[in-house]
Design an enzyme around this catalytic site. Sequence first.
Site, PDB file in Angstrom:
ATOM      1  N   LYS A   1       1.234  -1.200   0.640  1.00  0.00           N
ATOM      2  CA  LYS A   1       0.180  -0.368  -0.369  1.00  0.00           C
ATOM      3  C   LYS A   1       0.720   1.316   0.068  1.00  0.00           C
ATOM      4  O   LYS A   1       0.453   2.585  -0.300  1.00  0.00           O
ATOM      5  CB  LYS A   1      -0.778   0.078   1.016  1.00  0.00           C
TER       6      LYS A   1
HETATM    7  C1  LIG Z   1      -3.846  -4.407   1.464  1.00  0.00           C
HETATM    8  C2  LIG Z   1      -3.939  -5.909   1.025  1.00  0.00           C
HETATM    9  C3  LIG Z   1      -3.835  -6.969   0.577  1.00  0.00           C
HETATM   10  C4  LIG Z   1      -5.685  -6.893  -0.418  1.00  0.00           C
HETATM   11  O1  LIG Z   1      -5.528  -5.864  -1.719  1.00  0.00           O
HETATM   12  P1  LIG Z   1      -7.148  -4.923  -2.415  1.00  0.00           P
HETATM   13  O2  LIG Z   1      -6.189  -4.159  -3.307  1.00  0.00           O
HETATM   14  O3  LIG Z   1      -7.385  -4.673  -1.492  1.00  0.00           O
HETATM   15  O4  LIG Z   1      -7.029  -6.764  -3.300  1.00  0.00           O
HETATM   16  C5  LIG Z   1      -3.125  -8.057  -0.101  1.00  0.00           C
HETATM   17  N1  LIG Z   1      -1.858  -8.063   1.275  1.00  0.00           N
HETATM   18  C6  LIG Z   1      -1.939  -7.097   2.005  1.00  0.00           C
HETATM   19  C7  LIG Z   1      -0.499  -7.682   2.140  1.00  0.00           C
HETATM   20  C8  LIG Z   1      -2.492  -5.728   2.275  1.00  0.00           C
HETATM   21  O5  LIG Z   1      -1.871  -5.038   3.434  1.00  0.00           O
END
Ligand SMILES: *Cc1c(COP(=O)(O)O)cnc(C)c1O
Length: 473
Positions: free
Chosen positions: A113
Amino acid sequence: MKYLSTRGGLPPASFTDILLGGLAPDGGLVVPESYPAIDAATLESWRPLSYAALACAIISRYADDVPLHDLAAMTGSAYCVEVFGDDEVTPVSEINDGLFLLHLSNGPTLAFKDVAMQLLGRLFEHTLARDGRELNILGATSGDTGSAAEYAMRGRKGIRVFMLSPHGRMSAFQAAQMYSLPDPNIFNIAVDGVFDDCQDMVKAVSGDLAFKERFAIGSVNSINWARVVAQVVYYFKAWFAVTASTGPRPVSFSVPSGNFGNVLAGHIARQMGLPIARLVVATNENDVLDEFFRTGRYRVRGSAETMQTSSPSMDISKASNFERFMFDLLGRDPERVLALWQRLDRTGEFDLGGTAEFARIGDYGFCSGRSSHVNRLQTIRETAAASGRIIDTHTADGLFVARRWQEPSMPMVCLETALPAKFNETIREALGRNAPRPEAYCDIESRVQRYALMPRDVPMLKRYIAERCPRSG
Ligand SMILES: *Cc1c(COP(=O)(O)O)cnc(C)c1O
């Protein structure tokens, strides 16, 4: 580039008009009126670009009201070795024949993120300064998103972050990561309750429209369009890395999925013309998305039906970005999206199984699979044995499902969405030893922590915010 709502109720708006917002006023999601097409010659001309320059080339097509010079400065300062620890920003490594990992987790909070959020912080600051405005970001987190937002917004002018977290319910690492930030514009509020209590308090405050307006309350949740578009970039970057020696050819991607933001970015890259073969949607035990891609039935779950798993960032009961893909699948017809989501609101599900649209799902490259705790442990063990590499639990879900869909002579790239150090308990369970921790984080639990402890008290939260927003009040 103009933006519309998936439900048809948004007058055409520009990128900076929609940048700071959440849902469209009609309850839909904001989407671009079209996806810019990238022809093969343009694609090849991008091959030598740095990550920052590639990001500018791609995002400028969506953000054409941000001056190009400013956008280049923002991508340049976000996507550099100082922030992501690698000149490539998102490097690719091969784990065995034809199976690759795309490393997205080397940013400040060790999860993917950061990639989008680091740019978002700069875009927010830029746009707020242009308009002489301030923004107070209010959110609830159970760990990952909140810390990525805080690290992206720390020290930014015109922005304060009020982040609620469940007191004593995050891992020591996650709590330390957030609570040790010394920046005066970051306010951590540890709520005496669980994550849902935090979420309810945020909803109550945002639901008070007068308060929301007066104190310029906003959010940075996963439906933010700029976050999605920033994630498109690394699909291109990975494709260049994997095809460096072969030249242009299709490549598949496997994506550990929760809110459908990350894999949606892959869909957009593919719609723009990037040669992507399959887009593998990998879920954990919370398999709302796997069920849809297998059967056409989309059934959201209640919180009682949402399991707590060892890949917690994928523990979702409905996929908040999914409506954007459905808009494309339904021929970009807002009336059909609206009708479907009205049915979803009424009955908690819809079913496209047997329809002509669902029959075309393969044309979009999508396929899916589900992974469990046992699969996860086994994949972590196998990967460590075969390559010496320790992967995190979410990445393990992606890799497990990727193996099922891998075709001979078709490269498959699995997105690494977090570093294993963040989920050390499960690593210990799988391997009997600790995950390596990046050096800069070795002492994180012993740093001074700063947070306000608060009961589940909405008026108290409002007072807390009001006292800290001198100019808006
Ligand atoms: C947020 C997250 C996901 C999922 O991603 P999306 O965009 O919500 O599908 C997967 N793995 C980790 C470590 C995350 O922080």
